[in-house]
Design a protein around this motif. Sequence first.
Motif, PDB file in Angstrom:
ATOM      1  N   ASP A  75      91.997  41.476  46.952  1.00  0.00           N
ATOM      2  CA  ASP A  75      90.759  42.222  46.713  1.00  0.00           C
ATOM      3  C   ASP A  75      90.429  42.168  45.225  1.00  0.00           C
ATOM      4  O   ASP A  75      91.255  42.501  44.370  1.00  0.00           O
ATOM      5  CB  ASP A  75      90.964  43.668  47.154  1.00  0.00           C
ATOM      6  CG  ASP A  75      89.661  44.474  47.155  1.00  0.00           C
ATOM      7  OD1 ASP A  75      88.795  44.204  46.292  1.00  0.00           O
ATOM      8  OD2 ASP A  75      89.534  45.373  47.995  1.00  0.00           O
ATOM      9  N   ARG A  76      89.218  41.760  44.896  1.00  0.00           N
ATOM     10  CA  ARG A  76      88.796  41.616  43.505  1.00  0.00           C
ATOM     11  C   ARG A  76      88.833  42.939  42.728  1.00  0.00           C
ATOM     12  O   ARG A  76      88.903  42.935  41.498  1.00  0.00           O
ATOM     13  CB  ARG A  76      87.379  41.046  43.449  1.00  0.00           C
ATOM     14  CG  ARG A  76      87.292  39.560  43.760  1.00  0.00           C
ATOM     15  CD  ARG A  76      87.819  38.752  42.612  1.00  0.00           C
ATOM     16  NE  ARG A  76      87.500  37.350  42.730  1.00  0.00           N
ATOM     17  CZ  ARG A  76      87.861  36.424  41.838  1.00  0.00           C
ATOM     18  NH1 ARG A  76      88.547  36.791  40.783  1.00  0.00           N
ATOM     19  NH2 ARG A  76      87.537  35.168  42.002  1.00  0.00           N
ATOM     20  N   SER A  77      88.802  44.048  43.436  1.00  0.00           N
ATOM     21  CA  SER A  77      88.806  45.343  42.754  1.00  0.00           C
ATOM     22  C   SER A  77      90.203  45.772  42.319  1.00  0.00           C
ATOM     23  O   SER A  77      90.352  46.736  41.561  1.00  0.00           O
ATOM     24  CB  SER A  77      88.217  46.422  43.667  1.00  0.00           C
ATOM     25  OG  SER A  77      89.060  46.649  44.788  1.00  0.00           O
ATOM     26  N   LYS A  78      91.207  45.051  42.771  1.00  0.00           N
ATOM     27  CA  LYS A  78      92.573  45.453  42.466  1.00  0.00           C
ATOM     28  C   LYS A  78      93.035  44.914  41.107  1.00  0.00           C
ATOM     29  O   LYS A  78      92.531  43.900  40.617  1.00  0.00           O
ATOM     30  CB  LYS A  78      93.529  44.975  43.564  1.00  0.00           C
ATOM     31  CG  LYS A  78      93.342  45.716  44.881  1.00  0.00           C
ATOM     32  CD  LYS A  78      94.453  45.404  45.858  1.00  0.00           C
ATOM     33  CE  LYS A  78      94.354  46.275  47.098  1.00  0.00           C
ATOM     34  NZ  LYS A  78      95.481  46.061  48.028  1.00  0.00           N
ATOM     35  N   LYS A  79      93.990  45.592  40.528  1.00  0.00           N
ATOM     36  CA  LYS A  79      94.580  45.178  39.265  1.00  0.00           C
ATOM     37  C   LYS A  79      95.771  44.258  39.536  1.00  0.00           C
ATOM     38  O   LYS A  79      96.648  44.596  40.333  1.00  0.00           O
ATOM     39  CB  LYS A  79      95.036  46.404  38.465  1.00  0.00           C
ATOM     40  CG  LYS A  79      93.906  47.376  38.140  1.00  0.00           C
ATOM     41  CD  LYS A  79      94.451  48.646  37.519  1.00  0.00           C
ATOM     42  CE  LYS A  79      93.331  49.633  37.253  1.00  0.00           C
ATOM     43  NZ  LYS A  79      93.832  50.918  36.714  1.00  0.00           N
ATOM     44  N   ILE A  80      95.787  43.108  38.870  1.00  0.00           N
ATOM     45  CA  ILE A  80      96.818  42.097  39.125  1.00  0.00           C
ATOM     46  C   ILE A  80      97.799  42.058  37.966  1.00  0.00           C
ATOM     47  O   ILE A  80      97.409  41.950  36.801  1.00  0.00           O
ATOM     48  CB  ILE A  80      96.187  40.712  39.347  1.00  0.00           C
ATOM     49  CG1 ILE A  80      95.160  40.761  40.473  1.00  0.00           C
ATOM     50  CG2 ILE A  80      97.273  39.692  39.664  1.00  0.00           C
ATOM     51  CD1 ILE A  80      94.425  39.454  40.691  1.00  0.00           C
ATOM     52  N   TYR A  81      99.101  42.118  38.298  1.00  0.00           N
ATOM     53  CA  TYR A  81     100.165  42.056  37.308  1.00  0.00           C
ATOM     54  C   TYR A  81     101.137  40.928  37.664  1.00  0.00           C
ATOM     55  O   TYR A  81     101.280  40.557  38.835  1.00  0.00           O
ATOM     56  CB  TYR A  81     100.936  43.381  37.256  1.00  0.00           C
ATOM     57  CG  TYR A  81     100.062  44.583  36.995  1.00  0.00           C
ATOM     58  CD1 TYR A  81      99.696  44.926  35.700  1.00  0.00           C
ATOM     59  CD2 TYR A  81      99.602  45.378  38.047  1.00  0.00           C
ATOM     60  CE1 TYR A  81      98.884  46.031  35.452  1.00  0.00           C
ATOM     61  CE2 TYR A  81      98.798  46.489  37.810  1.00  0.00           C
ATOM     62  CZ  TYR A  81      98.445  46.797  36.513  1.00  0.00           C
ATOM     63  OH  TYR A  81      97.647  47.885  36.276  1.00  0.00           O
ATOM     64  N   GLY A  82     101.787  40.377  36.659  1.00  0.00           N
ATOM     65  CA  GLY A  82     102.748  39.308  36.875  1.00  0.00           C
ATOM     66  C   GLY A  82     104.148  39.720  36.447  1.00  0.00           C
ATOM     67  O   GLY A  82     104.319  40.393  35.426  1.00  0.00           O
ATOM     68  N   VAL A  83     105.143  39.328  37.235  1.00  0.00           N
ATOM     69  CA  VAL A  83     106.551  39.544  36.897  1.00  0.00           C
ATOM     70  C   VAL A  83     107.275  38.217  37.104  1.00  0.00           C
ATOM     71  O   VAL A  83     107.390  37.743  38.241  1.00  0.00           O
ATOM     72  CB  VAL A  83     107.195  40.640  37.769  1.00  0.00           C
ATOM     73  CG1 VAL A  83     108.685  40.774  37.440  1.00  0.00           C
ATOM     74  CG2 VAL A  83     106.488  41.973  37.567  1.00  0.00           C
TER      75      VAL A  83
END
Length: 450
Positions: free
Chosen positions: A50-58
């Motif tokens: 969903d484009r509204s979500k915040k994306i994080y990388g680990v």
Amino acid sequence: MEELYSTGSRRLAARRIFDAALAAVEPAHAVRSAVREVDGQLLVAGQTIDRSKKIYGVAFGKAAFVMAQGLERALGSSLISGIAVGPEEASSEGAGKAQTDLSPKWRFLHGGHPLPDYASRHAGRAVIDFLRLMDATDAVIIFLISGGGSALMEWPIDPRISEDDTCDLYQLLLHSGAPIHEMNVVRRAFSSIKGGGLLRFASKAQKLGLIVSDTNTGDEAAVSSGPTFVPISPESSALEILRRYGWLDQLPPILREFAAAETVAEPRPQRPVHHQVLLDNGTALAAAAEEARRLGFRVELAPDICEQEIAAGCPLLVERFGSFSAREPICFLSGGEFGCRVHGKGIGGRNAETALRLVQLYAELDPRSRGLFTILCAGTDGIDGNSPAAGAIIDESSIDRADRAGLNAEEFLARSDSHTYFSKLTDVVMTGPTGTNVRDLRILLAVPSR
């Protein structure tokens, strides 16, 4: 084919085949390929975000910094922030350049490898804290997983387990030559991270895993000891494995206590993790085969010669390789990782030791039956054991050159000093840390005798 009678030309061909394999398992490109935009929807590993979500990388493992680079380039401003844990040697060319090319969105940490250290524990704690902070129903966490993460980040199941305790455990496992799945069962018994442990710290967010695999096909949960996979019950418990190998009495008292208790914290993720393998040993073998054919070799593969104990695997290689009729140039390819016990305090790893054992085996053959051959044994991560090399390369001249130099292969094997042996012959394969890790390649070339 005429040029392949030259030792130098065959060595160059072997290196070109290996380099083609390395190029095919470049992690940043693979990560970028896994992220696509279709009809305004963001797809990662086939899953809609969903484009509204915040994306994080680990990211963690030997390919962590390069995979992080690929994810940032693919997501651009959609990536909010990330944390990446890689080896110290990744500060050199290759993986190090990926680190310097990334934005301040990423926090970079180094851990110890192949043995965990204080930095590994610091990195493990930092990843746990990051997940706790970012975990929310409106968040997406993309795990970038590659081999080597078992040592690079760690956090014990109990604070009474010290850094030295963990290091002693890893030292015991690494020198044993035990299968990776048994090592992982033992590691998991003492870790808050391994065997799905990370999932306990991110139960709310949508989670995806992109994997550069250094294990067998279908065994991706073993990569970095599977911190994002819900573990299945193993055939043997950690205590049974420790007893079987006679390790239990060699452990510090606190580890013996936890092994007996089998107090493994099971993760209870509220949402499943979708994993996708981007690259593995098969990717490297396929690229090597394609390059070998381009160079004029007939290619034969040995999928069954991959995880034997090194003393059993090397005779199998010689026997199978020798069974092919050398009426035309042939390239015989084998992948995986041989089990390799450490017997001394020398410098080397399983790839150089494989090459050294092959020198021994060919020395026992009638010179007329050896033919013209070149064999390259190297790890795709560019690091063979505790040596600075990826492995070693040999040919029919290696036997005579070693004899003239007064090198006794048995003595070098007895102290696990294969890299020193090949350094004296200038037969080491050097790449530097490659920023990827999909196990080893053994490239065996032969041409018809004149």
